[in-house]
Design a protein around this motif. Structure first.
Motif, PDB file in Angstrom:
ATOM      1  N   ASN A  44       0.886  -1.163   0.000  1.00  0.00           N
ATOM      2  CA  ASN A  44       0.000   0.000   0.000  1.00  0.00           C
ATOM      3  C   ASN A  44       0.925   1.214   0.000  1.00  0.00           C
ATOM      4  N   PRO A  45       1.402   1.596  -1.190  1.00  0.00           N
ATOM      5  CA  PRO A  45       2.426   2.650  -1.258  1.00  0.00           C
ATOM      6  C   PRO A  45       1.781   4.035  -1.228  1.00  0.00           C
ATOM      7  N   PRO A  46       2.597   5.077  -1.151  1.00  0.00           N
ATOM      8  CA  PRO A  46       2.039   6.433  -1.278  1.00  0.00           C
ATOM      9  C   PRO A  46       1.501   6.634  -2.693  1.00  0.00           C
ATOM     10  N   TYR A  47       0.273   7.152  -2.802  1.00  0.00           N
ATOM     11  CA  TYR A  47      -0.290   7.341  -4.147  1.00  0.00           C
ATOM     12  C   TYR A  47      -1.115   8.609  -4.293  1.00  0.00           C
ATOM     13  N   VAL A  48      -1.081   9.489  -3.284  1.00  0.00           N
ATOM     14  CA  VAL A  48      -1.863  10.722  -3.377  1.00  0.00           C
ATOM     15  C   VAL A  48      -1.095  11.722  -4.240  1.00  0.00           C
ATOM     16  N   VAL A  49      -1.834  12.416  -5.126  1.00  0.00           N
ATOM     17  CA  VAL A  49      -1.232  13.415  -6.015  1.00  0.00           C
ATOM     18  C   VAL A  49      -0.947  14.679  -5.185  1.00  0.00           C
ATOM     19  N   VAL A  50       0.213  15.279  -5.442  1.00  0.00           N
ATOM     20  CA  VAL A  50       0.659  16.426  -4.639  1.00  0.00           C
ATOM     21  C   VAL A  50      -0.398  17.520  -4.511  1.00  0.00           C
ATOM     22  N   ASP A  51      -1.122  17.804  -5.613  1.00  0.00           N
ATOM     23  CA  ASP A  51      -2.090  18.911  -5.530  1.00  0.00           C
ATOM     24  C   ASP A  51      -3.526  18.419  -5.290  1.00  0.00           C
ATOM     25  N   LEU A  54      -5.585  16.009   0.238  1.00  0.00           N
ATOM     26  CA  LEU A  54      -4.358  16.015   1.043  1.00  0.00           C
ATOM     27  C   LEU A  54      -4.450  16.992   2.217  1.00  0.00           C
ATOM     28  N   ALA A  55      -5.146  18.091   1.999  1.00  0.00           N
ATOM     29  CA  ALA A  55      -5.285  19.104   3.045  1.00  0.00           C
ATOM     30  C   ALA A  55      -5.984  18.540   4.280  1.00  0.00           C
ATOM     31  N   ALA A  56      -6.783  17.484   4.069  1.00  0.00           N
ATOM     32  CA  ALA A  56      -7.508  16.867   5.192  1.00  0.00           C
ATOM     33  C   ALA A  56      -6.628  15.874   5.948  1.00  0.00           C
ATOM     34  N   LEU A  57      -5.393  15.676   5.478  1.00  0.00           N
ATOM     35  CA  LEU A  57      -4.523  14.665   6.086  1.00  0.00           C
ATOM     36  C   LEU A  57      -3.208  15.260   6.597  1.00  0.00           C
ATOM     37  N   LEU A  61       2.419  10.720  -0.353  1.00  0.00           N
ATOM     38  CA  LEU A  61       2.648  11.429  -1.613  1.00  0.00           C
ATOM     39  C   LEU A  61       3.283  10.558  -2.693  1.00  0.00           C
ATOM     40  N   GLY A  62       2.549  10.447  -3.804  1.00  0.00           N
ATOM     41  CA  GLY A  62       3.005   9.605  -4.904  1.00  0.00           C
ATOM     42  C   GLY A  62       3.565  10.378  -6.077  1.00  0.00           C
ATOM     43  N   GLY A  63       4.007  11.621  -5.868  1.00  0.00           N
ATOM     44  CA  GLY A  63       4.594  12.414  -6.950  1.00  0.00           C
ATOM     45  C   GLY A  63       3.550  13.160  -7.748  1.00  0.00           C
ATOM     46  N   LEU A  99       1.998  -9.821  -7.677  1.00  0.00           N
ATOM     47  CA  LEU A  99       2.215  -8.474  -7.131  1.00  0.00           C
ATOM     48  C   LEU A  99       0.835  -7.833  -6.969  1.00  0.00           C
ATOM     49  N   LEU A 100       0.510  -7.402  -5.743  1.00  0.00           N
ATOM     50  CA  LEU A 100      -0.791  -6.781  -5.459  1.00  0.00           C
ATOM     51  C   LEU A 100      -0.565  -5.431  -4.798  1.00  0.00           C
ATOM     52  N   MET A 101      -1.149  -4.380  -5.352  1.00  0.00           N
ATOM     53  CA  MET A 101      -0.906  -3.035  -4.826  1.00  0.00           C
ATOM     54  C   MET A 101      -2.217  -2.272  -4.647  1.00  0.00           C
ATOM     55  N   GLU A 102      -2.336  -1.592  -3.509  1.00  0.00           N
ATOM     56  CA  GLU A 102      -3.463  -0.681  -3.318  1.00  0.00           C
ATOM     57  C   GLU A 102      -3.193   0.610  -4.085  1.00  0.00           C
ATOM     58  N   HIS A 103      -4.269   1.222  -4.618  1.00  0.00           N
ATOM     59  CA  HIS A 103      -4.102   2.514  -5.297  1.00  0.00           C
ATOM     60  C   HIS A 103      -5.304   3.402  -5.063  1.00  0.00           C
TER      61      HIS A 103
END
Ligand code: GLN
Length: 262
Positions: free
Chosen positions: A172-179, A183-186, A195-197, A221-225
């Motif tokens: 479960n990697p970082p995947y939130v977009v910077v803008d 994100l402001a709620a976290l 942050l996923g870049g 390979l299983l990933m959360e997004h």
């Protein structure tokens, strides 16, 4: 002040107020609800009002309490780790379905995914990595609490497992977009875990590219997004040569996990 007066004074969500008051008093939530007339001593009262002021300022309940329930485990959390989310239980279910004899959790944070898998598949070898030493400390505390033998290793991505292969790799990697306005709620959770870049996909690029060298034939390979990332993530999995790629929805019906097989 009585229990009822304290709950009214707190000015936060009622259910959360009950939870915090239960923690401050040591009584159960049911008992807090049933006895609004109970008198609080001064120390308990100020402990509760301090907790509810933190909540009113936006701090997550899990950080105030210092723990969060995930997949039946009561896990210690602090601001060094992402607070485990219910939707991430899907990743555990998908891993358990595949009965892997060996599992790697990349970026384990509190250890939530790795510990839940180990608990239900005690014979599996489970290795968990994190780039944050502070996060691994939390994972270690959780592993000790439940006597779960998960190998915790410090380092970025696959660095701590050079030359090793697994039947399943989970992340479960970082995947939130910077803008992302979300994100402001976290503001309390670690940026490293969120942050996923620029497009939110940086972690998936690394994971998809490097996972095949650490998977056994037939391994998954299983990933959360994030919401809407499934097509891009599956394209990355396919570009990395993984097969039978698929996406699975969370309880809200949002595609939340994508994976592929070597
Ligand atoms: N699911 C989290 C959120 O959007 C993000 C977790 C992550 O980036 N892995 O609140």
């Amino acid at each position: 002040m009585t229990v009822g007066e304290a709950l009214r004074a707190s000015n936060i969500d009622r259910r959360e107020a009950r939870l915090l008051l239960a923690a401050a008093t040591g009584f159960s939530e049911g008992s807090v609800l049933a006895h609004p007339e109970r008198q609080l001593d001064a120390e308990t009262e100020s402990r509760f009002l301090e907790m509810s002021a933190r909540r009113a300022a936006g701090e997550p309940v899990a950080y105030i309490l210092g723990h969060k329930e995930f997949y039946g485990l009561e896990l210690a959390v602090n601001p060094a780790v992402l607070i485990p989310r219910p939707e991430t239980e899907l990743l555990v279910d998908l891993a358990l379905d595949r009965n892997p004899a060996s599992v790697l959790d990349v970026g384990t944070g509190s250890g939530a995914i790795a510990l839940a898998i180990k608990r239900h598949r005690p014979k599996a070898r489970v290795v968990a990595t994190d780039a944050s030493a502070a996060a691994l400390e939390v994972a270690r505390r959780n592993a000790t609490r439940y006597s779960l033998d998960v190998e915790l290793r410090h380092g970025r991505w696959f660095e701590p497992v050079a030359g090793e292969r697994f039947e399943a790799i989970i992340s479960n990697p970082p995947y939130v977009v910077v803008d992302d306005p979300h994100l402001a709620a976290l503001p309390y959770e670690p940026r490293l875990a969120l942050l996923g870049g620029a497009d939110g996909l940086d972690a998936f690029r690394v994971l998809a590219r490097e996972a095949p060298a650490h998977l056994l034939p037939g391994g998954w390979l299983l990933m959360e997004h994030g919401a809407g990332q499934q097509d891009a993530v599956r394209a990355l999995l396919e570009a990395a040569g993984l097969e039978t790629t698929a996406s699975w929805p969370d309880l809200a019906g949002i595609p939340r996990v994508s994976g592929g097989k070597l």
